[in-house]
Design an enzyme around this catalytic site. Structure first.
Site, PDB file in Angstrom:
ATOM      1  N   CYS A 146       1.459   4.707  -3.070  1.00 48.66           N
ATOM      2  CA  CYS A 146       0.096   4.820  -2.554  1.00 48.66           C
ATOM      3  C   CYS A 146      -0.347   3.495  -1.928  1.00 48.66           C
ATOM      4  O   CYS A 146       0.174   3.100  -0.895  1.00 48.66           O
ATOM      5  CB  CYS A 146      -0.842   5.295  -3.662  1.00 48.66           C
ATOM      6  SG  CYS A 146      -2.432   5.909  -3.063  1.00 48.66           S
ATOM      7  N   HIS A 195       1.923  10.011  -6.296  1.00 48.43           N
ATOM      8  CA  HIS A 195       1.969   9.191  -7.511  1.00 48.43           C
ATOM      9  C   HIS A 195       2.911   9.795  -8.557  1.00 48.43           C
ATOM     10  O   HIS A 195       2.452  10.555  -9.409  1.00 48.43           O
ATOM     11  CB  HIS A 195       0.574   9.118  -8.137  1.00 48.43           C
ATOM     12  CG  HIS A 195      -0.381   8.234  -7.424  1.00 48.43           C
ATOM     13  ND1 HIS A 195      -0.530   6.904  -7.734  1.00 48.43           N
ATOM     14  CD2 HIS A 195      -1.254   8.484  -6.421  1.00 48.43           C
ATOM     15  CE1 HIS A 195      -1.466   6.368  -6.950  1.00 48.43           C
ATOM     16  NE2 HIS A 195      -1.915   7.306  -6.151  1.00 48.43           N
ATOM     17  N   GLU A 197       4.050   8.455 -11.167  1.00 45.98           N
ATOM     18  CA  GLU A 197       3.672   8.050 -12.525  1.00 45.98           C
ATOM     19  C   GLU A 197       2.547   8.923 -13.085  1.00 45.98           C
ATOM     20  O   GLU A 197       2.343   8.977 -14.286  1.00 45.98           O
ATOM     21  CB  GLU A 197       3.273   6.558 -12.536  1.00 45.98           C
ATOM     22  CG  GLU A 197       1.866   6.238 -12.063  1.00 45.98           C
ATOM     23  CD  GLU A 197       1.690   6.311 -10.539  1.00 45.98           C
ATOM     24  OE1 GLU A 197       2.613   6.738  -9.835  1.00 45.98           O
ATOM     25  OE2 GLU A 197       0.584   5.953 -10.074  1.00 45.98           O
TER      26      GLU A 197
END
Lengths: 227, 91
Positions: A87, A195, A197
């Site tokens: 990002c 993302h 994560e």
């Protein structure tokens, strides 16, 4: 030994603990690396996480690119070390010239926060090593400036050299050629807007990001080829 | 620095031709509400102003261009136009 991952922290970064937690949950060791650091030695991989580095003033990544740590990131990358920008981290890597292209405002000037379906296009990059091409992953995006763009010559180069790493199945932001992630010529620097994560724990609604983060840890555990 | 003078700099940054400018397009679409039908080619950008010390106008332009090209504009999607004038003179 568990791969040691440096998570680069700029003033305004806000996804550093998500990245740290995800790496440690997968058996890696993760540490924050302050943006004033001038060396990234001792790490097996670097993650530039999401957020608003230096407030995103001027343009996302425009000021972060001048942080001292970016020389260390560039040196680490030039030695073949795996570097992943997520990002805002992707935006920083493009501004720093470590990845081609730029991220402009989303189509229709819309901020988009949604789970997207990504298709893995390459199985030979730091973030997708060993992940079968065609694998579809449900991973969230959360950005205003994620509309990947580059000139026609760069796009042709990215296609010819197989450097489009991830594509959106249903383009959410206007990115050229549905690009969600690209890599450098050495395939060790990867940037993506989604993302992983945030899709690394059942509590978060998807664990599909684990596939990518595990690939990164595998890459990190393999010594970079010399030369 | 010996023998420098102050210059006022203005840098205008616009998206390159061919790069979608959704802000400009949105502004243009709003204008008919003002009763204006003939406004076209609206482009939205950024304007920066700063002062710098330089030996002469070409030195000032050279320094300002570094600021514009290396920081204020991202050459992948934007182009910049730099104008320089001695400080204290009318724009």
């Amino acid at each position: 030994m568990a791969p040691r991952v440096g998570v680069v922290l700029f003033p305004g970064t806000n996804c550093e603990y998500d990245a740290l937690h995800a790496v440690e949950r997968l058996g890696g060791t993760a540490e924050l690396l302050w943006h004033g650091a001038t060396s990234a030695s001792g790490y097996d991989a670097l993650i530039l996480p999401g957020g608003f580095a230096h407030g995103d003033y001027l343009r996302p990544g425009a000021i972060a690119r001048f942080s001292p740590v970016m020389d260390a990131v560039a040196a680490f990358a030039s030695e073949g070390g795996p570097v992943v920008g997520i990002c805002n981290g992707f935006q920083v890597l493009t501004e720093a010239g470590l990845l081609p292209g730029a991220l402009q405002k989303n189509r229709g000037l819309r901020f988009v926060c949604a789970t997207t379906t990504l298709r893995v296009e390459r199985d030979d990059t730091a973030l997708t090593a060993g992940v079968p091409v065609g694998t579809e992953l449900a991973i969230p995006i959360n950005h205003f400036e994620g509309n990947y763009t580059c000139d026609a010559a760069t796009l042709a180069e990215l296609r010819d050299e197989g450097r489009i790493v991830l594509r959106y199945v249903d383009n959410p932001n206007g990115s050229v050629d549905d690009i969600a992630g690209v890599c450098n010529a050495g395939r060790n620097v990867v940037g993506l807007m989604p993302h992983p994560e945030r899709a690394s724990d059942p509590l978060l609604g998807s664990e599909d990001g684990i596939v990518l983060l595990q690939a990164l840890l595998r890459t990190a555990a393999t010594p970079a080829p010399v030369g | 620095m010996a023998d420098t003078r102050q210059f006022s700099v203005q840098v205008e940054v616009l998206l390159r031709d061919g790069i979608a400018d959704p802000q400009g397009a949105t502004i243009e679409r709003a204008l008919p509400a003002l009763g204006l039908e003939g406004v076209t080619a609206v482009r939205a950008g950024k304007s920066f102003r700063f002062d710098l010390a330089a030996t002469d106008e070409s030195d000032a332009l050279a320094q300002a261009s570094v600021v514009a090209d290396r920081l204020l504009a991202n050459p992948v999607i934007e182009e910049s136009q730099v104008t320089v004038r001695p400080a204290g003179t009318a724009a």
